[in-house]
Write a protein that holds these residues in place. Sequence first.
Motif, PDB file in Angstrom:
ATOM      1  N   UNK A   1      12.462 -10.407  -4.499  1.00 34.82           N
ATOM      2  CA  UNK A   1      11.699 -10.509  -5.728  1.00 34.82           C
ATOM      3  C   UNK A   1      11.634  -9.120  -6.353  1.00 34.82           C
ATOM      4  N   UNK A   2      12.196  -8.989  -7.536  1.00 37.38           N
ATOM      5  CA  UNK A   2      12.181  -7.714  -8.247  1.00 37.38           C
ATOM      6  C   UNK A   2      11.148  -7.821  -9.361  1.00 37.38           C
ATOM      7  N   UNK A   3      10.146  -6.990  -9.293  1.00 36.45           N
ATOM      8  CA  UNK A   3       9.077  -7.017 -10.292  1.00 36.45           C
ATOM      9  C   UNK A   3       9.439  -6.119 -11.460  1.00 36.45           C
TER      10      UNK A   3
ATOM     11  N   UNK B   1      10.940 -11.964 -16.504  1.00 38.53           N
ATOM     12  CA  UNK B   1      11.501 -13.164 -15.891  1.00 38.53           C
ATOM     13  C   UNK B   1      12.312 -12.799 -14.655  1.00 38.53           C
ATOM     14  N   UNK B   2      12.162 -13.572 -13.629  1.00 37.83           N
ATOM     15  CA  UNK B   2      12.918 -13.360 -12.400  1.00 37.83           C
ATOM     16  C   UNK B   2      13.264 -14.733 -11.848  1.00 37.83           C
ATOM     17  N   UNK B   3      14.531 -14.965 -11.578  1.00 44.85           N
ATOM     18  CA  UNK B   3      14.961 -16.256 -11.052  1.00 44.85           C
ATOM     19  C   UNK B   3      15.001 -16.202  -9.536  1.00 44.85           C
TER      20      UNK B   3
ATOM     21  N   UNK C   1      20.278  -0.395  -4.425  1.00 43.49           N
ATOM     22  CA  UNK C   1      20.085  -1.157  -3.190  1.00 43.49           C
ATOM     23  C   UNK C   1      21.031  -2.348  -3.245  1.00 43.49           C
ATOM     24  N   UNK C   2      21.889  -2.469  -2.260  1.00 41.22           N
ATOM     25  CA  UNK C   2      22.818  -3.593  -2.174  1.00 41.22           C
ATOM     26  C   UNK C   2      22.445  -4.389  -0.936  1.00 41.22           C
ATOM     27  N   UNK C   3      22.167  -5.652  -1.115  1.00 39.08           N
ATOM     28  CA  UNK C   3      21.796  -6.540  -0.015  1.00 39.08           C
ATOM     29  C   UNK C   3      22.721  -7.739  -0.006  1.00 39.08           C
TER      30      UNK C   3
END
Length: 112
Positions: free
Chosen positions: A61-63, A95-97, A50-52
């Motif tokens: 937010x990627x879980x 961790x997700x920034x 997926x490219x956004x």
Amino acid sequence: MAEPTAMNDPRWNLAVQRSAADGDFRVRLLRDPYAALTEVGIEVGGLKLIVEEYKDDTRILVLPPPLPSQSAEGTGKEGGPYSTPSSPELVALAACALSEPDDDRVVYGQQK
């Protein structure tokens, strides 16, 4: 089908940098990321990609995958689904920034 290119391969960053400087490549990357990435030597393999494009009013937010003891209902108690994992790899994975594009205070789950 070939193995996907590792995410730590510098060609991923080069593709992102090229998309900032080359408008035609950026359009191709958004319309057909598999073909555009193949142009720069990145093999996606069977991965869903997926490219956004960044938008001021949107955050993604990627879980991470669930921890082994995690369930839909968290208790917050010791040993429960939201207890602190002991593995540094799991902590880094979780961790997700969520930051502004120029904010580099959090990189790969570690505070700078």
